[in-house]
Design an enzyme around this catalytic site. Structure first.
Site, PDB file in Angstrom:
ATOM      1  N   CYS A  77       0.876  -1.096   0.131  1.00  0.00           N
ATOM      2  CA  CYS A  77       0.214  -0.065   0.137  1.00  0.00           C
ATOM      3  C   CYS A  77       0.830   1.291  -0.085  1.00  0.00           C
ATOM      4  CB  CYS A  77      -1.042  -0.055   1.314  1.00  0.00           C
ATOM      5  SG  CYS A  77      -2.398   1.009   0.929  1.00  0.00           S
ATOM      6  N   HIS A 177      -3.992  -4.564  -0.121  1.00  0.00           N
ATOM      7  CA  HIS A 177      -3.364  -5.148   1.379  1.00  0.00           C
ATOM      8  C   HIS A 177      -3.550  -6.630   1.144  1.00  0.00           C
ATOM      9  CE1 HIS A 177      -3.216  -1.619   3.641  1.00  0.00           C
ATOM     10  NE2 HIS A 177      -4.350  -1.058   2.769  1.00  0.00           N
ATOM     11  N   GLU A 179      -2.394  -8.487   3.380  1.00  0.00           N
ATOM     12  CA  GLU A 179      -2.666  -9.284   4.610  1.00  0.00           C
ATOM     13  C   GLU A 179      -4.406  -9.024   4.701  1.00  0.00           C
ATOM     14  OE1 GLU A 179      -2.608  -4.823   5.308  1.00  0.00           O
ATOM     15  OE2 GLU A 179      -1.551  -6.096   3.990  1.00  0.00           O
TER      16      GLU A 179
END
Length: 195
Positions: A77, A177, A179
């Protein structure tokens, strides 16, 4: 494997630690030069605003440390955007590792800025996307994007086509993202750890 997550005031660090934990890995969160340079892989996360993030890196000397890294580095990001040349977000020069400009999305009919939510990536061109299907969905939260260029290794469309991921040498960056991108994100992180 010795994993380092760069510690500075714009890191989305807990989510990254949680993702690594899901995959069975531990990482150190550090701003110490020797620990970062000595890691097998380095993750450079980021949320927030580019100019304050860049200032935090400069205040801690992390900007010069990141430029020295020879091992695989993954920017996430804002971390990816900071790897680029320049950001329109408060008109800031970034690390300049990937010679690409970061621009603000224009508000177009039917498209809100920031882009928040799931979108698909395609034209996957790197070992980072091994066994990831073209048009897989990933999770995005961003108002700024890296321009499409020769360094693009995954594309995404949001009013325009932009770089969902970039690579130059040992530096990789993803705008989305990982994650928070479920199985696809975990696969991309695993691929990065396997580089």
């Amino acid at each position: 494997m010795n994993l380092a997550i760069i510690k500075y005031n714009a890191g989305n660090i807990q989510s990254v630690l949680n993702a690594l934990d899901r995959l069975g890995y531990n990482a150190i969160v550090t701003d110490e030069r020797d620990k970062i340079l000595g890691a097998d892989k380095v993750i450079f996360p980021g949320v927030g605003e580019a100019s304050s993030a860049m200032k935090s890196l400069q205040d801690n000397g992390l900007d010069s440390i990141i430029k020295e890294l020879k091992q695989p580095v993954l920017g996430i990001c804002v971390g990816m955007q900071l790897l680029c040349q320049h950001s329109e977000e408060n008109d800031i020069d970034c690390l300049g590792i990937v010679p690409v400009k970061v621009r603000k999305f224009q508000a177009l009919e039917g498209l809100k800025v920031p882009q928040v939510g799931w979108n698909n990536i395609y034209n996957l061109k790197s070992a980072l996307f091994k066994d990831v299907d073209n048009n897989s969905f990933v999770y995005n939260v961003h108002s700024y994007y890296a321009e499409d260029s020769a360094y693009t290794i995954a594309s995404c469309d949001y009013g325009i086509t932009y770089a969902a991921a970039v690579q130059k040498d040992n530096f990789y960056g993803v705008q989305f993202h990982t994650e928070k991108s479920a199985r696809t994100g975990d696969k991309i992180i695993q691929n990065f750890l396997n580089l």
